[in-house]
Design an enzyme around this catalytic site. Structure first.
Site, PDB file in Angstrom:
ATOM      1  N   CYS A 122      -8.728  19.558  -1.476  1.00 41.78           N
ATOM      2  CA  CYS A 122      -9.281  19.477  -0.121  1.00 41.78           C
ATOM      3  C   CYS A 122      -9.129  18.110   0.521  1.00 41.78           C
ATOM      4  O   CYS A 122      -9.474  17.914   1.681  1.00 41.78           O
ATOM      5  CB  CYS A 122     -10.759  19.897  -0.111  1.00 41.78           C
ATOM      6  SG  CYS A 122     -11.865  18.664  -0.830  1.00 41.78           S
TER       7      CYS A 122
ATOM      8  N   TYR B 215       3.430  -5.872  13.142  1.00 39.63           N
ATOM      9  CA  TYR B 215       2.191  -5.221  12.713  1.00 39.63           C
ATOM     10  C   TYR B 215       1.377  -4.791  13.945  1.00 39.63           C
ATOM     11  O   TYR B 215       1.218  -5.544  14.890  1.00 39.63           O
ATOM     12  CB  TYR B 215       1.369  -6.161  11.826  1.00 39.63           C
ATOM     13  CG  TYR B 215       0.277  -5.426  11.103  1.00 39.63           C
ATOM     14  CD1 TYR B 215       0.559  -4.252  10.423  1.00 39.63           C
ATOM     15  CD2 TYR B 215      -1.027  -5.891  11.107  1.00 39.63           C
ATOM     16  CE1 TYR B 215      -0.434  -3.563   9.760  1.00 39.63           C
ATOM     17  CE2 TYR B 215      -2.032  -5.199  10.442  1.00 39.63           C
ATOM     18  CZ  TYR B 215      -1.732  -4.033   9.777  1.00 39.63           C
ATOM     19  OH  TYR B 215      -2.712  -3.335   9.127  1.00 39.63           O
TER      20      TYR B 215
ATOM     21  N   GLU C  48       0.808  -1.220   0.000  1.00 39.40           N
ATOM     22  CA  GLU C  48       0.000   0.000   0.000  1.00 39.40           C
ATOM     23  C   GLU C  48       0.842   1.271   0.000  1.00 39.40           C
ATOM     24  O   GLU C  48       0.542   2.221  -0.699  1.00 39.40           O
ATOM     25  CB  GLU C  48      -0.904   0.091   1.245  1.00 39.40           C
ATOM     26  CG  GLU C  48      -2.002  -0.927   1.326  1.00 39.40           C
ATOM     27  CD  GLU C  48      -1.742  -1.884   2.445  1.00 39.40           C
ATOM     28  OE1 GLU C  48      -0.570  -2.333   2.560  1.00 39.40           O
ATOM     29  OE2 GLU C  48      -2.670  -2.190   3.201  1.00 39.40           O
TER      30      GLU C  48
ATOM     31  N   CYS D 277     -15.395  20.531  -2.985  1.00 37.69           N
ATOM     32  CA  CYS D 277     -14.893  21.883  -3.265  1.00 37.69           C
ATOM     33  C   CYS D 277     -14.948  22.234  -4.758  1.00 37.69           C
ATOM     34  O   CYS D 277     -14.539  23.321  -5.153  1.00 37.69           O
ATOM     35  CB  CYS D 277     -13.470  22.050  -2.729  1.00 37.69           C
ATOM     36  SG  CYS D 277     -12.225  21.203  -3.709  1.00 37.69           S
TER      37      CYS D 277
ATOM     38  N   CYS E 106      -9.288  14.332  -4.104  1.00 38.25           N
ATOM     39  CA  CYS E 106      -9.114  15.738  -4.470  1.00 38.25           C
ATOM     40  C   CYS E 106      -7.780  16.240  -3.918  1.00 38.25           C
ATOM     41  O   CYS E 106      -7.503  16.106  -2.734  1.00 38.25           O
ATOM     42  CB  CYS E 106     -10.271  16.554  -3.892  1.00 38.25           C
ATOM     43  SG  CYS E 106     -10.052  18.326  -4.097  1.00 38.25           S
TER      44      CYS E 106
ATOM     45  N   ASP F 200      -1.324  -4.883   3.955  1.00 35.82           N
ATOM     46  CA  ASP F 200      -1.259  -5.170   5.393  1.00 35.82           C
ATOM     47  C   ASP F 200      -2.047  -6.434   5.780  1.00 35.82           C
ATOM     48  O   ASP F 200      -3.065  -6.738   5.183  1.00 35.82           O
ATOM     49  CB  ASP F 200      -1.785  -3.971   6.199  1.00 35.82           C
ATOM     50  CG  ASP F 200      -0.793  -2.822   6.214  1.00 35.82           C
ATOM     51  OD1 ASP F 200       0.362  -3.026   5.794  1.00 35.82           O
ATOM     52  OD2 ASP F 200      -1.165  -1.723   6.653  1.00 35.82           O
TER      53      ASP F 200
ATOM     54  N   CYS G 141     -14.367  17.573  -7.796  1.00 43.39           N
ATOM     55  CA  CYS G 141     -14.516  17.178  -6.392  1.00 43.39           C
ATOM     56  C   CYS G 141     -15.945  17.532  -5.935  1.00 43.39           C
ATOM     57  O   CYS G 141     -16.389  18.655  -6.123  1.00 43.39           O
ATOM     58  CB  CYS G 141     -13.500  17.922  -5.540  1.00 43.39           C
ATOM     59  SG  CYS G 141     -13.801  17.768  -3.780  1.00 43.39           S
TER      60      CYS G 141
END
Ligand SMILES: [Zn+2]
Length: 414
Positions: free
Chosen positions: A88, A325, A10, A102, A85, A132, A99
């Site tokens: 924002c 983890y 990730e 905004c 976005c 994960d 978005c």
């Protein structure tokens, strides 16, 4: 022919940490992806970060109830590709080039990641998905598998419990397919989040007129439970607090016959005599290794970190290859963990190591350091460049959380 494998994780930090485990990696780019290539045991491994969730439940009102269709008593969650976005920070999965919050057009479309991952997958013999090791990671792995399979069907799921050489080799030895049951569990959780969270949040907005408030699937019932218990507690318990001249405070919970006691003391103008003062020495067993909830509790109590902050810092320590983890409810310690404790303690004194026996040996462990060094050594090694953390600089909060995890004893407040 040299075998080559693509490993998807990730976060860019995790990708860099993994690639640096075996020397200096070669770096290249494909679309929005940075790929770190290194030779790991005769296999060329390219590590790339897909950056969190690829898909999420849609919010559009015209498909089912908050993104979940109900057909013949079956629940069908409708997922779309995530967009974010830049202006924002809003994330949504309903498509569109603006978005929704905004109206900015400066957005990042995860389709670009999917496209690059597909092209990349064709350049390697096999694909490892090392998101994960929890239900959320399994869901991301499932998404990636579904999206990449038409381009490379040789896909395996890897579970890292620590981002170290040992963790990597262990993961490679135990490669598996995506666990659909775990994915289903995560889907259900997401639906509950959406349904319960959304409905309750709207009630909150109505009642308090503030859109900043939100109510969740887990925290709302827990808050209710706390309120109930607090009311019950107030109803029933008496706390007698005695503050002595020297500043010592004595709390007596539910003193017997409180009224009589107070009356007696008043009559005697509170002359307290200590009849029996003893000192004793006791062997105190250390508390068990940290689970997530215990870590959050201590991070708040001793470091004043909010749960979100503490999880962020723990995630960064994990990704930098410093701790196991951090989402776990296990208090077991693996053989590897025991040998790290032995190695660390033997540097201090040969007879300090007195291991406890732990229950079953499983994949999941408590949260612990993965190197036999304490926070002071960690600072020192990083300062002199002996330990390169391929991530952003560790802050004071990182070191102090690491210290808590090493000692199981809260550090002194500076
Ligand atoms: Zn925006």
């Amino acid at each position: 022919m040299v075998r080559a494998a693509l490993m998807l994780v990730e976060s860019p930090t995790k990708a860099r940490t993994i690639a640096h485990l075996f020397g200096r990696p070669f770096r290249r780019r494909l679309g929005p992806l940075t790929i770190y290539e290194a030779a790991i045991g005769g296999v060329i491994v390219g590590v790339a970060a897909t950056q969190g969730h690829i898909t999420d439940l849609i919010t559009r009102g015209d498909r089912g109830v908050h993104g979940v269709e109900i057909r013949d008593g079956r629940f069908i969650p409708v997922y779309g590709v995530v967009r974010r976005c830049y202006n924002c920070g809003e994330q949504w999965a309903d498509g569109g080039d603006r978005c929704p919050t905004c109206k900015s057009e400066d957005i990042f479309d995860k389709s670009e990641i999917i496209e690059a991952a597909r092209r990349l997958a064709q350049q390697y013999n096999e694909v490892y998905i090392a998101t994960d090791p929890d239900a959320e990671g399994e869901k991301i792995a499932f998404d990636l598998m579904c999206l990449i399979k038409p381009f490379n069907s040789n896909i395996h799921r890897l579970e890292f419990h620590e981002v170290t050489r040992r963790g990597l080799l262990n993961a490679l030895r135990n490669k598996r397919s995506v666990d659909v049951h775990l994915v289903e569990a995560q889907l259900l959780r997401r639906i509950e989040d959406r349904w319960i969270g959304f409905e309750l949040s709207m009630k909150l907005w109505e009642r308090f007129g503030s859109r900043w408030l939100s109510a969740g699937r887990v925290q709302t019932p827990v808050l209710g439970w706390i309120v109930e218990r607090t009311l019950e507690h107030r109803k029933k318990r008496n706390l007698l607090r005695i503050r002595l001249a020297g500043g010592l405070v004595i709390d007596i919970l539910d003193p017997k016959n409180l009224e009589d006691l107070l009356k007696a003391w008043e009559e005697k103008r509170l002359r307290v005599r200590i009849r029996d003062l003893r000192e004793e020495e006791r062997v105190v067993n250390p508390p068990p290794p940290y689970t997530t909830d215990a870590l959050l509790r201590d991070a708040f109590q001793y470091l004043r970190l909010t749960a979100a902050n503490a999880m962020q810092i723990a995630q960064e320590l994990f990704e930098a290859g410093l701790i196991t983890y951090h989402r776990t409810d296990a208090t077991t310690v693996s053989q590897a963990g025991l040998s790290i404790a032995r190695e660390y303690l033997s540097q201090i004194s040969p007879d300090l190591f007195t291991p406890r026996t732990y229950r079953v040996e499983g994949a999941h462990e408590g949260i612990r350091p993965v190197k036999p060094i304490d926070s002071e050594k960690l600072r020192y090694y990083i300062r002199i460049g002996l330990l390169a953390i391929p991530a952003r600089r560790l802050t004071e909060a990182h070191y102090r959380m690491y210290e808590i995890l090493c000692t199981l004893i809260p550090p002194p407040i500076h």
